[in-house]
Design a protein around this motif. Sequence first.
Motif, PDB file in Angstrom:
ATOM      1  N   ARG A  17       0.849  -1.195   0.000  1.00 17.82           N
ATOM      2  CA  ARG A  17       0.000   0.000   0.000  1.00 17.82           C
ATOM      3  C   ARG A  17       0.885   1.245   0.000  1.00 17.82           C
ATOM      4  O   ARG A  17       1.801   1.384   0.825  1.00 17.82           O
ATOM      5  N   ARG A  18       0.632   2.171  -0.916  1.00 14.30           N
ATOM      6  CA  ARG A  18       1.458   3.372  -1.027  1.00 14.30           C
ATOM      7  C   ARG A  18       1.206   4.307   0.159  1.00 14.30           C
ATOM      8  O   ARG A  18       0.056   4.441   0.612  1.00 14.30           O
ATOM      9  N   PRO A  19       2.252   4.956   0.639  1.00 14.77           N
ATOM     10  CA  PRO A  19       2.083   5.925   1.725  1.00 14.77           C
ATOM     11  C   PRO A  19       1.399   7.191   1.222  1.00 14.77           C
ATOM     12  O   PRO A  19       1.051   7.310   0.047  1.00 14.77           O
ATOM     13  N   ASP A  20       1.235   8.162   2.109  1.00 12.74           N
ATOM     14  CA  ASP A  20       0.492   9.377   1.786  1.00 12.74           C
ATOM     15  C   ASP A  20       1.110  10.180   0.644  1.00 12.74           C
ATOM     16  O   ASP A  20       0.410  10.932  -0.043  1.00 12.74           O
ATOM     17  N   ASN A  21       2.432  10.055   0.424  1.00 10.33           N
ATOM     18  CA  ASN A  21       3.057  10.816  -0.655  1.00 10.33           C
ATOM     19  C   ASN A  21       2.774  10.236  -2.039  1.00 10.33           C
ATOM     20  O   ASN A  21       3.152  10.820  -3.057  1.00 10.33           O
ATOM     21  N   GLY A  22       2.117   9.068  -2.106  1.00  8.63           N
ATOM     22  CA  GLY A  22       1.709   8.497  -3.380  1.00  8.63           C
ATOM     23  C   GLY A  22       2.791   7.770  -4.137  1.00  8.63           C
ATOM     24  O   GLY A  22       2.549   7.295  -5.261  1.00  8.63           O
ATOM     25  N   ALA A  23       3.990   7.645  -3.554  1.00 12.36           N
ATOM     26  CA  ALA A  23       5.086   6.966  -4.233  1.00 12.36           C
ATOM     27  C   ALA A  23       5.066   5.473  -3.910  1.00 12.36           C
ATOM     28  O   ALA A  23       4.634   5.072  -2.833  1.00 12.36           O
ATOM     29  N   PRO A  24       5.534   4.629  -4.824  1.00 13.97           N
ATOM     30  CA  PRO A  24       5.580   3.191  -4.539  1.00 13.97           C
ATOM     31  C   PRO A  24       6.423   2.894  -3.308  1.00 13.97           C
ATOM     32  O   PRO A  24       7.465   3.526  -3.077  1.00 13.97           O
ATOM     33  N   LEU A  25       5.990   1.943  -2.505  1.00  8.92           N
ATOM     34  CA  LEU A  25       6.695   1.574  -1.281  1.00  8.92           C
ATOM     35  C   LEU A  25       7.772   0.542  -1.608  1.00  8.92           C
ATOM     36  O   LEU A  25       7.489  -0.480  -2.230  1.00  8.92           O
ATOM     37  N   PRO A  26       9.033   0.809  -1.222  1.00 11.61           N
ATOM     38  CA  PRO A  26      10.105  -0.155  -1.511  1.00 11.61           C
ATOM     39  C   PRO A  26       9.823  -1.511  -0.861  1.00 11.61           C
ATOM     40  O   PRO A  26       9.308  -1.597   0.249  1.00 11.61           O
TER      41      PRO A  26
END
Length: 509
Positions: A335-344
């Motif tokens: 699930r992507r964090p609030d910044n909308g970037a893919p989670l490593p």
Amino acid sequence: MSQNAASPTLDDMFRRIVAREPGLMALIDPADKMRITGQAPQRLTYAEADRAIAALAAHFTAAGLPVNAVIAVQMPNCIELFLTILAAHRAGLVVALLPQLWRQAELTMALNRTGARAIVTTSRIDGVNHADLAMAAAAEAFSIRYVAGFGSNLPEGMAPLDDVMAAPPIIETAARQDSRRAAIVTFDVTAQGFRPIPRTHLHMAAGGLVLALESRLPQRATLLSAMAPTSFAGLASSLVAWLLSGGTLALHHPFDIEVLERQINELGCDALSIPAGLAMRLSEAGVLAGAPRLQSVLAHWRTPEQVFSSPQWGEASAALTDVYLFGEAGLLAARRPDNGAPLPIKLGVHGVPREAASSSTAGETLLTSNGTLGLRGPMVPIAAYAPDAPSRMDIDSAPPDYVDTGYAARTDRATGALCITAPPPGIITVGGYRFLSQDLLEWAKRLGHGALLTALPDKLSGYRLAGRAADNSKAREALSELGLNPLMVEAFRDSSSQADERQATLTVH
């Protein structure tokens, strides 16, 4: 209930909801079902669905299908598909899911490889006569003893199921499926070729749990699925996630953007399960911004090497969960964090949900000696990928320790993040379909000197097939007569906007 009460089957999960909330809406057909199959769309409560499932299960038993026999199913993303799957399980059968675009050559191969005793289909799907396709494939499969279908104008010899589903069950059928035995068979293409992938109820539940927990799917959610449920991920993100939530499963037959937008808003959907390329396209067009209740979007990446080059997710109210698909071997979800970037993602054991202090094991990733990604864990059918697995359907023999997905991978030295760098060599992924590039070359050779069939990048489906021949129309006719997938046939399209639009529709199924 099943013999293994501690580990419920999919039908056990369904019947627990029926006992708890029989009047709750369970299944909703695509709004444009009349266009797809010629039948009016339906809405069924859990009690109504249970009666239909009981009737179908009793019919399958009365038809003489023995417990643990394989029943093949080729149907669109409509209510009847899910009722048939649960009815087959209630009758103790194993369901082999046949992709919608498969034609006679692939159907016959799948039926023979699995030793299927029955095949169920719909009279037509998107204008194609699937009843005749099923009859033709069944005639070439020695094991087939029963052919049935939904819809009107079925050919002689095909048992009609609409009346069966509407009538009271002939006999009471007990659920006899052991959750540790094969329940679902999907199909994959690896470097070793075409192979059936059997999975137990436990495998299926594990995949659904990863998606439901990581995406924070709420209880009693209205989940709209636009994923064709003929793959492990497609079924885990629709049927299994629905049963885990105990809510409503709404269906969208891929893809009509206007119909999809209307369904999201009118049904008040809490969650959406769609291909990643379509999720990004809907977000860019502002379709999701006005959805009143949408909280979660499951974005399926059939080309997982493209996740980290994707744009940031900009929907404030609906969180995006990236679902990394590795053929039929397994999946990862983040699930992507609030910044909308893919989670490593990192190597090792993966818990779900990821941010929880205490989480369950979703699976484990590792790097093989070949520099490829390996998977193991509760959803991964390791034995199905053993070197001798293509010739058998046994999932109980001693397997190796992991499945080599074939995806090239490495770790980032600075962050330790897992980087998937390339798809398996020699395998082409077009939408939900995988082909050996060698097979594409062989089919092209049949069309004469100078014919070419290859894959080109496509924003929506990852890749699309493109062909070249001396006479494209004759090439299409020849491939159709050979009973090949329309993705191959339509690759030899004319240079017109209409043909290009048709190709785009085909590639994303």
